[in-house]
Design an enzyme around this catalytic site. Structure first.
Site, mmCIF file in Angstrom:
data_model
loop_
_atom_site.group_PDB
_atom_site.id
_atom_site.type_symbol
_atom_site.label_atom_id
_atom_site.label_comp_id
_atom_site.label_asym_id
_atom_site.label_seq_id
_atom_site.Cartn_x
_atom_site.Cartn_y
_atom_site.Cartn_z
ATOM 1 N N PHE A 149 -16.819 0.896 -18.506
ATOM 2 C CA PHE A 149 -17.681 0.343 -19.565
ATOM 3 C C PHE A 149 -17.399 1.023 -20.892
ATOM 4 C CE2 PHE A 149 -20.015 0.454 -15.543
ATOM 5 C CZ PHE A 149 -20.088 -0.901 -15.308
ATOM 6 N N THR B 324 -20.684 -5.453 -11.506
ATOM 7 C CA THR B 324 -21.947 -4.724 -11.586
ATOM 8 C C THR B 324 -21.896 -3.626 -12.640
ATOM 9 O OG1 THR B 324 -21.367 -3.009 -9.991
ATOM 10 C CG2 THR B 324 -22.282 -5.058 -9.100
ATOM 11 N N CYS B 325 -23.068 -3.092 -12.949
ATOM 12 C CA CYS B 325 -23.184 -1.990 -13.911
ATOM 13 C C CYS B 325 -22.877 -0.655 -13.269
ATOM 14 C CB CYS B 325 -24.598 -1.948 -14.479
ATOM 15 S SG CYS B 325 -24.905 -3.231 -15.677
ATOM 16 N N ASP B 326 -22.255 -0.649 -12.126
ATOM 17 C CA ASP B 326 -21.927 0.603 -11.459
ATOM 18 C C ASP B 326 -20.478 0.949 -11.753
ATOM 19 O OD1 ASP B 326 -21.221 2.607 -9.463
ATOM 20 O OD2 ASP B 326 -23.144 2.101 -8.571
ATOM 21 N N ASN B 367 -27.774 -4.869 -8.316
ATOM 22 C CA ASN B 367 -27.755 -5.404 -9.690
ATOM 23 C C ASN B 367 -28.307 -6.828 -9.763
ATOM 24 O OD1 ASN B 367 -25.237 -3.994 -11.853
ATOM 25 N ND2 ASN B 367 -26.342 -2.975 -10.209
#
Lengths: 377, 377
Positions: A149, B324-326, B367
């Site tokens: 990210f 996902t935000c992982d 998520n």
């Protein structure tokens, strides 16, 4: 960390099989601690940490905002009583049709980390606020972030300029110092980068107004961590140092720090054995493992405290593994746990600090085992 | 490896979101190939690889037996039409009450790897057949096994002796050479160990009769693997070498080898970006990742073939990540994939060889993303 309420619940209800029990009073205390430590920051709870409706309703009632990763999470936050203006679509990876759905639901705040994502948002959510995530090095974090990210600060300038020119509101910058971050100076380094983006864009007449400082606030596992108060002070000092009296709006996104220490998993010892007569270490197999909710034991990154009914007895080294037929389903092997030599098949083991990133990580039905049950009390 | 039937299904049905499509004709072919390659072995399909009811019904109708990891999997096999005498409770880690439930359902064949488990079975499933799993070194396997299952051969002698003295039927020995095993000599080494256990117990008047050779039969990912026929010959030779004309009954437990190449996951490119202007590598984000069913990309162990609509165009290096935000949700980073430079957001990407160990690994709702959908055709 198992509260008396959790212990009473387990003693009274005797739930069958592994389960997570979350104490809402701890969540409330955590929220108040963040509130007090960073009184000028808006709190966006990272829903992905634990989206249990009871937790979302409590936080919505306390005034929390919500950081969401998907349209489903946006809907959960709305269902819990949050208004759309308190919801951020914080995932930098979004399908354009999901952005459009979020926009239809009223969401006007989006994360980006590249020009391609800005273009989607300009088309599907015109006029919205966007913040650009900047890469940090993650040093000092127990669960370090990869480069998945964010972009380098120089590129963030291009991304936000592009947003501005496409009619979006170039609102600010975000970063994430890495989960379970215990090095307070990490925020200082990241804020210096954020400041550089503000300065470059201001020179072009584009005035950013917000810094999203992400999550990373740790929960206590086996070692002590700084308090929310200590974080608040370190962050306030760093903000003052870099932004002086042009203090931006700020956002924090605690997830683990909000719910991690509020939950305890109850498990059972299924088997204790050795691989050969002269092995010193025992293998202790629990009825929950990597695929049942303890995915964060990956690479033995997170070491949860274990509580057994035999604590206080003499201990010996143990490898801890889950109940599935998957050989990767080993929780701790490189760094063994000392557990009582009197530990017996059928004993109950409490796995503490498991309120975050457990229930939703659990697999659907791996090896035929049910997903982790949860009780929020 | 996407069959025409799978391609036609995807073209006609256009399912929304990521999904797995499994072609039963391939499963049927695989079953027949195992049948032909090892005509004297009973085939116990490893249900955990993919427990879709359509797959279990097909295999039950073809005469397959079933290797199960839990009571839920035993019930699935029974529901699919298998009789209890065709079911093995192959998990060495079982709660005593689950052993009792399996016994009530008619199961009489159990795996063990320690005296403690033998004692549970003697109490909860009296008179049953047990086989003891022996540790192998797993060399040559792409997804090597840890020491989680099995015990050293010397200890297997003690375990089976104990079973005999507790009134159980000391039936045989099992091993597992490691998943996706391409070194044919691995079976030879393991069979030598199995033979040593037979010999030692025979000297005490306990006559074992069965060798369970487990799974490990590979499916084709990016590189060619030996055929079922080649495995069959290597195993037959090793059996002859070690057991001569006292050939034991044999069992094999294919999972990945039965269904891996029968399935294809359809995914979509959500985002393609770079982290800085001068990065050579692109980040390609798909709508499925480590928590959506591709858990076996852990440590980049299994490299699935990817098919894009732009194949044939010039390629450049890509890091592949999930939605996902992982930050751990990165599929391939150390070993990048060459993908067409013309690849575009919204393109469909087929992930081949994904019929095994995908759907049930998927997390419940991480998520907010749904578990992987599956279609069996």
């Amino acid at each position: 960390m198992a509260t008396q309420r959790i212990l009473d619940f387990l003693a009274t209800r005797r739930p069958e099989g592994p389960c997570l029990v979350v104490d809402l009073e701890v969540v409330r205390d955590n929220y108040q601690a963040f509130r007090k430590a960073l009184p000028n920051s808006r709190i966006f709870y990272a829903v992905k940490a634990n989206p249990a409706p009871e937790i979302l309703r409590l936080l919505a009632s306390l005034g929390s905002c919500f950081d969401t990763a998907s349209v489903a999470e946006i809907e959960m936050a709305l269902d819990a009583g949050a208004t759309a203006d308190r919801i951020s679509y914080g995932n930098t990876i979004k399908k354009e049709r999901d952005i459009a759905r979020a926009y239809d639901l009223g969401v006007r705040l989006f994360a980006v980390d590249c020009v391609e994502e800005v273009e989607k948002i300009a088309r599907a959510a015109p006029g919205s606020q966007v913040f650009c995530r900047v890469l940090t090095d993650g040093a000092g974090a127990e669960w370090p972030l990869s480069r998945k990210f964010g972009c380098v600060p120089e590129m963030a300038v291009d991304v936000l300029r592009r947003a501005h020119h496409l009619g979006l509101d170039a609102y600010g910058v975000s970063f994430h110092v890495g989960s379970q971050q215990t090095d307070l100076s990490a925020w200082d380094r990241a804020l210096a980068d954020a400041r550089s983006v503000f300065v470059k864009l201001a020179a072009e007449g584009i005035n950013l107004r917000m810094v999203n400082m992400g999550g990373g606030f740790p929960t206590r596992y086996l070692t002590d961590v700084p308090t929310a108060q200590a974080y608040g002070e370190a962050i306030f000092d760093a903000l003052s140092k870099h932004f002086g009296n042009h203090m931006p709006e700020t956002i924090i996104e605690p997830g683990r720090g909000m719910v991690g220490n509020a939950g305890v998993i109850k498990s059972e010892v299924v088997l204790i054995s050795r691989k050969s007569e002269n092995d010193e270490a025992r293998w202790v197999y629990l009825d929950i493992g990597k695929f049942g909710g303890l995915a964060e034991t990956m690479d033995e990154a997170i070491r949860y405290p274990l509580v057994t009914p035999r604590d206080g007895d003499e201990v010996g080294p143990c490898i801890i593994a889950g109940p599935t037929c998957d050989s990767a389903d080993v929780l701790y092997e490189k760094n063994m746990y000392p557990l009582p030599v009197s530990l017996t098949i059928g004993d109950e083991v409490l796995i503490e600090g498991t309120g975050a990133y457990t229930t939703t990580y659990a697999s659907v039905a791996f090896n035929g085992f049910e997903p982790l049950k949860a009780y929020v009390i």
